[in-house]
Design an enzyme around this catalytic site. Structure first.
Site, mmCIF file in Angstrom:
data_model
loop_
_atom_site.group_PDB
_atom_site.id
_atom_site.type_symbol
_atom_site.label_atom_id
_atom_site.label_comp_id
_atom_site.label_asym_id
_atom_site.label_seq_id
_atom_site.Cartn_x
_atom_site.Cartn_y
_atom_site.Cartn_z
ATOM 1 N N ASP A 315 16.841 36.183 -20.846
ATOM 2 C CA ASP A 315 15.497 35.806 -21.305
ATOM 3 C C ASP A 315 15.501 36.396 -22.865
ATOM 4 O OD1 ASP A 315 12.773 34.961 -21.887
ATOM 5 O OD2 ASP A 315 11.858 35.758 -20.207
ATOM 6 N N TRP A 316 14.841 35.771 -23.838
ATOM 7 C CA TRP A 316 14.916 35.926 -25.363
ATOM 8 C C TRP A 316 14.659 37.270 -25.507
ATOM 9 C CZ3 TRP A 316 16.430 31.544 -23.457
ATOM 10 C CH2 TRP A 316 16.624 30.520 -24.335
#
Length: 812
Positions: A315-316
């Site tokens: 995930d970012w």
């Protein structure tokens, strides 16, 4: 300090290591890994020692080392099944790459694009690069796209065919825009916490329903040549403390082996079985090891037990260590390779810290997915329809298609669940005057690039509620109709059909009259009104959890209108469960509809249901209790407190008992049960038949090799169930027939099948269900395998989890 929880005696990342650090130690540890894997064989109890008591505030994460068992090495993908040809091509291409080129495949770069992430091209080898973009409900941060019904609405449809068609339509827009990887579907959060901010992005808090719809979504999107990134792996059940901030780490989901298999891993297993190209690891920690550095979940569960052949992307901003994440099974980091990978990863290989074979496996997995989806030929240019700034001149790329209109509308229609309909208040019967109230009835005031919340599902928030930092939390979106939730899962409407718009058009067509008030909490009502419609909403967003499950303003608005109007119809656009006991028993509240998040055709869909042009067929993909207290500790997110002020701990002590499983176990009667939904017609059930499949292998444990999705024989059909559904009413309609099974030593019942026949008045249909070995098994923590128990299994068929007129049994 970062928590990576490898093992207590030799912590790999006590703090964010430079990848060039300690090459001798790490090389020696690499040699030890096979012995550690061997030692973990037959591990019986995972997470059972989590939450050890201490007397003072814990200030060092060494307290938690070893709570998530280490599983090393990260297994190389084998290219099994329909991955074989793609893997051969990928191996040949990667063999021609330099180390730097391989490493460049593993981390994002900055570019003038609205792609959420970009992997650069390798032009000399004709590798085009990759555009990854949000999200699971449609392409975001661009123009000429569509606002599809959100995940929760797909769950409410209980319609696998529609889920597939929606996926195909969405994927066409991603592809046209030059997006290689759609960052969805969402199957985590599953919905453990009632107030979780992202429940609306997923399909249901039942793992079977969620997994079935995820399977159809993955197959639909990937049939168009777009990769899916199924997320968020795993146990990402709250937004509160999802990431480290200041001196507080991300929340740890402390979860036992049985629970993670039977609930939270289940829909991911369906997605892997469907061939999802990527899995996104989550922000949270799992048993005190970060989701993107957790070797047990990534190497153990995903890549070994489920036989996952694709690649794992972070995930970012979810990477918190370097070498540890490489060894733990992470293959690609977003949005940027820095600070942990990139040139540091190259150096780690050159100094012997990380074997180049690990980089080869990362690169092969990434390139194989590119080949498998046919993205090496005929795919639009990378991000061609994803300009960095829409307010600047850019190429016009029209992704929306006239061919998707019917699917968009049908998705919006089946998003609606009719929960109350006293005295057949609906459908409306040639009304002469309708009075329309509520902030969610109108379109939002502003929708242009750069306007408040324009690309984050926050267009409907009142201006005072728009906060760039997400610190201002509201329960409702008071600035207009809610078509999606907030955050990266939002989408981009080509237009918005609000309830007010659609009802005005209908008034024009029928030559009737309409009053409206979108602001007052206590409006005056014309006593000539044939019906009063109140439209409210329940807002939720990524980045924070909901502060409540009902709001006083909307409840008061409803009761104020009902006190003046004896035919008050209530509609909610709800991004999650919404409690309704403050008004539902008012004698003048004659109907209630949960519309969920229908997308751009919201008003058109609602009006067609109100007037009976279509028959509502949605069912709840969750339960609606009477009180917040019915949820117990699962109403709100876990907060940092006590000795865990710096290391918040969310203990999943309820095990597999969430939603209807919990209500059944505790003998709590919900207001509206899981699977409930009314129709304008009546359905009857009869002729239940239950039969074991002749010669089916019913040995205690599966024994065939692992393929994508786990042991091959987990998917063998061992029993079949059928029943007859008859439309005994006067109008055509669709009914969701639901199959529940009582597995010995488990919950009273668990969903294990559903079908949705469309029937004319008087018509009957036989619905057939197949039960696989997996459907009837329970996770054996000692054997570390799925156990098919000998004994009697209760079988139920009906219209909801508590309306099950047909009962039978199956003996194994």
């Amino acid at each position: 300090m970062n928590v990576t929880s490898l093992w207590p005696s030799i912590p790999l990342d006590l703090h964010p290591l430079s990848l060039s650090a300690a090459p001798t130690l790490l090389s020696n540890m690499h040699i030890m890994f096979p012995k550690i894997v061997y030692a973990l064989t037959g591990l019986a109890a995972w997470g059972t020692d989590v939450g050890t008591a201490a007397q003072a505030v814990i200030t060092d994460d060494v307290e938690f080392y070893g709570q998530s068992p280490p599983v090393y090495l990260s297994p190389n993908a084998s290219g099994t099944g329909d991955w074989a040809a793609s893997y051969s091509k990928a191996q040949a291409l990667v063999a021609q790459m330099t180390l730097e080129e391989k490493v460049n495949l593993t981390g994002g770069i900055s570019a003038d694009s609205s792609c959420s992430g970009i992997i650069p091209a390798i032009e000399r080898l004709n590798f085009t690069g990759l555009c990854l973009s949000d999200a699971g409900n449609g392409v975001r941060t661009t123009d000429f796209a569509s606002s599809w019904a959100s995940g929760i609405s797909v769950g409410a449809s209980w319609n696998r065919e529609l889920a597939y068609k929606r996926a195909v339509g969405m994927a066409g827009e991603f592809r046209t825009k030059g997006v290689h990887i759609a960052l969805g579907p969402v199957v985590g959060p599953l919905g453990r916490i009632a107030s979780s901010g992202r429940n609306w992005e997923g399909f249901s808090n039942d793992p079977y329903l969620c997994g079935a719809l995820a399977y159809d979504t993955v197959t639909g999107i990937q049939s168009v040549g777009v990769q899916t990134s199924t997320k968020h792996f795993i146990a990402n059940e709250q937004e509160t403390n999802r990431s480290p901030e200041d001196n507080v780490t991300a929340v740890s989901a402390n979860i036992d082996d049985k629970t993670i298999h039977e609930l939270y891993l289940w829909p991911f297993q369906d997605a892997v079985k469907a061939g999802t190209a990527t899995i996104m690891c989550s922000y949270n920690r799992v048993n005190n090891s970060y989701g993107c550095a957790n070797s047990k979940t990534l190497n153990g569960l995903l890549k070994t037990e489920l036989g996952f052949q694709g690649f794992v992307v972070s995930d970012w901003g979810a990477q918190h260590a370097g070498v540890a994440t490489a060894f733990a099974g992470l293959d690609m980091v977003m949005p940027s390779a820095s600070p942990y990978w990139g040139s540091n990863l190259t150096e780690a290989v050159n100094n012997g810290t990380v074997p180049e074979s690990r980089i080869d496996d990362m690169a092969i997995r990434i390139v194989a997915a590119w080949y498998k989806l046919g993205q090496d030929q005929g795919f639009p240019a990378l991000g061609v329809g994803m300009p960095g700034e829409l307010a600047s001149p850019h190429q016009r790329v029209i992704a929306k298609s006239p061919g998707n209109k019917d699917i968009l509308l049908q998705g919006a229609v089946e998003s609606h669940v009719l929960l109350k309909n006293t005295n057949n208040a609906l459908p409306l019967k040639s009304p002469e005057l309708i009075s329309l109230f509520g902030y969610s009835a109108k379109s939002f005031d502003e929708y242009t690039p750069g306007a408040g919340g324009w690309n984050g599902g926050q267009e409907s928030l009142a201006p005072a509620d728009l906060d760039a930092n997400g610190d201002d939390v509201t329960q409702i979106a008071a600035n207009g109709t809610l078509i999606s939730g907030g955050g990266s899962g939002a989408n981009m409407p080509a237009y918005v059909s609000s309830p007010a718009d659609a009802l005005s058009q209908r008034a024009y067509e029928d030559d009737t009259s309409l009053w409206w008030d979108f602001h007052s909490g206590n409006p005056e009502v014309d006593q000539s009104s044939d019906a009063c419609i109140v439209v409210g909403n329940a807002f939720a967003s990524e980045g924070w959890d909901r502060v409540g499950l009902h709001d006083d303003f909307t409840d008061a608005l409803i009761t104020n209108v009902a006190s003046q109007c004896n035919n008050t119809i209530v509609v909610f656009h709800n991004a999650g469960v919404r409690l309704i006991d403050q008004f539902i028993d008012h004698p003048n509240v004659t109907a209630l509809i949960f519309a969920h998040l229908p997308g751009q055709d919201s008003g058109r869909a609602l009006t067609s249901i109100l007037y009976g042009d279509v028959n509502p067929s949605g069912k709840l993909p969750y339960s609606v209790p009477r009180n917040e207290s019915d949820y117990g500790s699962l109403k709100n997110a876990t907060q940092p407190d006590g000795i865990y002020q710096l290391f918040p701990q969310s203990d999943f002590t309820e095990g597999i008992y969430i939603d209807y499983r919990a209500f059944d176990a505790k003998n709590i009667t919900p207001r509206y049960e899981f699977g409930f939904g009314l129709s304008y017609t009546i359905f009857a059930y009869s002729a239940l038949e239950v039969a074991a499949v002749a010669d089916a292998d019913t040995a205690s444990y599966p024994s065939k090799p692992i393929v994508e999705g786990g042991h091959e024989d987990l998917w063998d059909v061992v029993a079949k169930v059928s029943a007859t559904v008859t439309n005994t009413g006067s109008v055509a309609g669709a009914e969701v027939a639901q199959l529940y099974v009582g597995i010995p030593n488990g919950p009273v019942k668990q969903l294990r099948g559903f079908a949705k026949p469309v029937l004319e008045p008087g018509e009957a249909a036989v619905v057939d269900f197949e039960l696989t070995r997996r459907d009837l098994s329970t996770w054996d923590v000692v054997a570390q395998n799925w156990l098919l128990q000998e004994g009697e299994y209760a079988v139920y068929v009906g219209s909801s989890s508590r309306d099950l007129p047909l009962t039978g049994s199956l003996t194994v």
